[in-house]
Design a protein around this motif. Structure first.
Motif, PDB file in Angstrom:
ATOM      1  N   PHE A 230     -17.920  -5.231  -2.468  1.00 48.68           N
ATOM      2  CA  PHE A 230     -16.592  -4.672  -2.219  1.00 48.68           C
ATOM      3  C   PHE A 230     -16.099  -5.355  -0.959  1.00 48.68           C
ATOM      4  O   PHE A 230     -16.638  -5.136   0.119  1.00 48.68           O
ATOM      5  CB  PHE A 230     -16.662  -3.151  -2.032  1.00 48.68           C
ATOM      6  N   HIS A 231     -15.102  -6.233  -1.104  1.00 49.15           N
ATOM      7  CA  HIS A 231     -14.747  -7.168  -0.037  1.00 49.15           C
ATOM      8  C   HIS A 231     -16.003  -8.006   0.263  1.00 49.15           C
ATOM      9  O   HIS A 231     -16.534  -8.656  -0.608  1.00 49.15           O
ATOM     10  CB  HIS A 231     -14.198  -6.438   1.185  1.00 49.15           C
ATOM     11  N   ASP A 232     -16.519  -7.961   1.482  1.00 51.28           N
ATOM     12  CA  ASP A 232     -17.700  -8.747   1.831  1.00 51.28           C
ATOM     13  C   ASP A 232     -18.962  -7.891   1.949  1.00 51.28           C
ATOM     14  O   ASP A 232     -20.004  -8.371   2.398  1.00 51.28           O
ATOM     15  CB  ASP A 232     -17.481  -9.494   3.151  1.00 51.28           C
ATOM     16  N   LYS A 233     -18.876  -6.642   1.536  1.00 52.79           N
ATOM     17  CA  LYS A 233     -20.002  -5.724   1.682  1.00 52.79           C
ATOM     18  C   LYS A 233     -20.697  -5.524   0.332  1.00 52.79           C
ATOM     19  O   LYS A 233     -20.052  -5.175  -0.661  1.00 52.79           O
ATOM     20  CB  LYS A 233     -19.516  -4.377   2.227  1.00 52.79           C
ATOM     21  N   LYS A 234     -22.015  -5.733   0.320  1.00 54.21           N
ATOM     22  CA  LYS A 234     -22.768  -5.522  -0.922  1.00 54.21           C
ATOM     23  C   LYS A 234     -22.919  -4.019  -1.175  1.00 54.21           C
ATOM     24  O   LYS A 234     -23.401  -3.282  -0.311  1.00 54.21           O
ATOM     25  CB  LYS A 234     -24.151  -6.168  -0.838  1.00 54.21           C
ATOM     26  N   VAL A 235     -22.513  -3.571  -2.370  1.00 55.99           N
ATOM     27  CA  VAL A 235     -22.554  -2.138  -2.678  1.00 55.99           C
ATOM     28  C   VAL A 235     -23.457  -1.815  -3.870  1.00 55.99           C
ATOM     29  O   VAL A 235     -23.618  -0.650  -4.235  1.00 55.99           O
ATOM     30  CB  VAL A 235     -21.130  -1.597  -2.944  1.00 55.99           C
ATOM     31  N   TYR A 236     -24.073  -2.845  -4.459  1.00 57.62           N
ATOM     32  CA  TYR A 236     -24.919  -2.614  -5.640  1.00 57.62           C
ATOM     33  C   TYR A 236     -25.814  -3.826  -5.861  1.00 57.62           C
ATOM     34  O   TYR A 236     -25.415  -4.970  -5.584  1.00 57.62           O
ATOM     35  CB  TYR A 236     -24.025  -2.399  -6.865  1.00 57.62           C
ATOM     36  N   GLU A 237     -27.040  -3.591  -6.353  1.00 59.42           N
ATOM     37  CA  GLU A 237     -27.925  -4.676  -6.749  1.00 59.42           C
ATOM     38  C   GLU A 237     -28.831  -4.235  -7.885  1.00 59.42           C
ATOM     39  O   GLU A 237     -29.124  -3.040  -8.029  1.00 59.42           O
ATOM     40  CB  GLU A 237     -28.762  -5.165  -5.570  1.00 59.42           C
ATOM     41  N   CYS A 238     -29.265  -5.200  -8.698  1.00 57.05           N
ATOM     42  CA  CYS A 238     -30.135  -4.898  -9.825  1.00 57.05           C
ATOM     43  C   CYS A 238     -30.996  -6.123 -10.140  1.00 57.05           C
ATOM     44  O   CYS A 238     -30.487  -7.240 -10.243  1.00 57.05           O
ATOM     45  CB  CYS A 238     -29.309  -4.512 -11.056  1.00 57.05           C
ATOM     46  N   TYR A 239     -32.307  -5.900 -10.281  1.00 55.30           N
ATOM     47  CA  TYR A 239     -33.232  -6.936 -10.722  1.00 55.30           C
ATOM     48  C   TYR A 239     -33.538  -6.729 -12.194  1.00 55.30           C
ATOM     49  O   TYR A 239     -33.627  -5.583 -12.657  1.00 55.30           O
ATOM     50  CB  TYR A 239     -34.537  -6.866  -9.923  1.00 55.30           C
ATOM     51  N   PHE A 240     -33.741  -7.813 -12.932  1.00 53.49           N
ATOM     52  CA  PHE A 240     -34.068  -7.681 -14.347  1.00 53.49           C
ATOM     53  C   PHE A 240     -34.937  -8.838 -14.811  1.00 53.49           C
ATOM     54  O   PHE A 240     -34.946  -9.913 -14.200  1.00 53.49           O
ATOM     55  CB  PHE A 240     -32.793  -7.595 -15.197  1.00 53.49           C
ATOM     56  N   HIS A 241     -35.692  -8.615 -15.858  1.00 55.52           N
ATOM     57  CA  HIS A 241     -36.512  -9.683 -16.442  1.00 55.52           C
ATOM     58  C   HIS A 241     -36.783  -9.340 -17.904  1.00 55.52           C
ATOM     59  O   HIS A 241     -36.780  -8.174 -18.295  1.00 55.52           O
ATOM     60  CB  HIS A 241     -37.830  -9.853 -15.682  1.00 55.52           C
ATOM     61  N   GLY A 242     -37.015 -10.374 -18.710  1.00 61.23           N
ATOM     62  CA  GLY A 242     -37.271 -10.124 -20.119  1.00 61.23           C
ATOM     63  C   GLY A 242     -37.507 -11.407 -20.882  1.00 61.23           C
ATOM     64  O   GLY A 242     -37.749 -12.471 -20.310  1.00 61.23           O
ATOM     65  N   GLY A 243     -37.410 -11.310 -22.203  1.00 58.79           N
ATOM     66  CA  GLY A 243     -37.605 -12.471 -23.049  1.00 58.79           C
ATOM     67  C   GLY A 243     -37.794 -12.104 -24.496  1.00 58.79           C
ATOM     68  O   GLY A 243     -37.658 -10.931 -24.893  1.00 58.79           O
ATOM     69  N   LEU A 244     -38.083 -13.105 -25.322  1.00 56.95           N
ATOM     70  CA  LEU A 244     -38.289 -12.911 -26.747  1.00 56.95           C
ATOM     71  C   LEU A 244     -39.700 -12.391 -27.008  1.00 56.95           C
ATOM     72  O   LEU A 244     -40.650 -12.702 -26.295  1.00 56.95           O
ATOM     73  CB  LEU A 244     -38.072 -14.223 -27.505  1.00 56.95           C
ATOM     74  N   MET A 245     -39.831 -11.641 -28.104  1.00 57.67           N
ATOM     75  CA  MET A 245     -41.122 -11.096 -28.479  1.00 57.67           C
ATOM     76  C   MET A 245     -41.861 -12.009 -29.439  1.00 57.67           C
ATOM     77  O   MET A 245     -43.047 -11.847 -29.698  1.00 57.67           O
ATOM     78  CB  MET A 245     -40.959  -9.715 -29.146  1.00 57.67           C
ATOM     79  N   HIS A 246     -41.136 -12.971 -30.021  1.00 59.28           N
ATOM     80  CA  HIS A 246     -41.781 -13.920 -30.951  1.00 59.28           C
ATOM     81  C   HIS A 246     -40.978 -15.203 -31.020  1.00 59.28           C
ATOM     82  O   HIS A 246     -39.908 -15.287 -30.440  1.00 59.28           O
ATOM     83  CB  HIS A 246     -41.927 -13.307 -32.349  1.00 59.28           C
TER      84      HIS A 246
END
Length: 227
Positions: free
Chosen positions: A211-227
């Protein structure tokens, strides 16, 4: 995405502090801090060490611009076509569930929020727990067999966070970045950024909202195919 941004994401995805990375590279923490802030650039010997520690190529590290990766391997096989089809479905499910306030389903776990979507042979389900700090998983099945999964964990960092803006950003995901949202998205006072290391077969990433120059949210994620 430039080198300094890539290094920050890679380090955080490995769960390393600047001190830990510096020790692995046999350099000072100040050197790592300068690389990550863009004040200086590692020499070729350090680049090779970084590529080994982070399990990426030197080419990936040094080439600037948008994420230098292939979303789908071009192997010319039926499997590549199936992956294209799965990505198409994932993007379709994305704009028919959480990001679009649609297809919420009964909880599958205690106090969970769930979304379900199906089209043809593909089925999508997203489930998460929490609120301002949350964790969840989305998965896709093809003909009843698990084909893709992605885990995520995030948190709200400031009172100016907008859930509606996050949903809007997620709806703008495209084929080059089909995991969460696009690499960059802006609307008014808000900006969204997403960085990914890997491709649809095996990936990890990080998204953030300012929001402007202030970080207000973050999220890490990881994944991939099962086959």
């Amino acid at each position: 995405m430039i080198f300094s941004e890539k290094l920050v994401i890679l380090r955080k995805n490995k769960g390393m502090t600047q001190d830990v990375l510096a020790e692995k590279l046999n350099v000072s923490r100040q050197a790592v801090a300068k690389w990550e802030s863009g004040q200086s650039y590692p020499d070729i010997a350090n680049l090779i060490q970084i590529s080994n520690v982070m399990n990426v190529t030197v080419d990936y590290l040094v080439r600037d611009g948008e994420c230098m990766m292939k979303v789908v391997p071009h192997d010319g096989s039926d499997r590549a076509a199936q992956r294209e089809e799965l990505i198409t479905f994932r993007l379709e499910a994305n704009v028919h569930t959480y990001a679009a306030f649609m297809n919420e389903s009964p909880s599958t776990r205690l106090d969970s929020h769930d979304f379900h979507y199906q089209n043809g042979s593909y089925t999508y389900h997203d489930t998460y727990v929490g609120g301002e700090q949350f964790a969840g998983e989305e998965a896709i099945w093809e003909k009843g067999k698990a084909a893709y999964a992605m885990n995520y964990m995030g948190r709200v960092l400031g009172k100016d966070f907008s859930g509606n803006f996050l949903k809007d950003a997620l709806r703008h995901a495209d084929r080059t970045m089909p995991y969460r949202g696009p690499e960059r998205y802006e609307d008014g006072e808000y900006s969204y950024k997403c960085s990914v290391n890997g491709d649809v077969t095996w990936f990890q990433g990080y998204e953030e909202i300012y929001f402007h120059d202030k970080k207000v949210y973050e999220c890490y994620f990881h994944g991939g195919l099962m086959h």
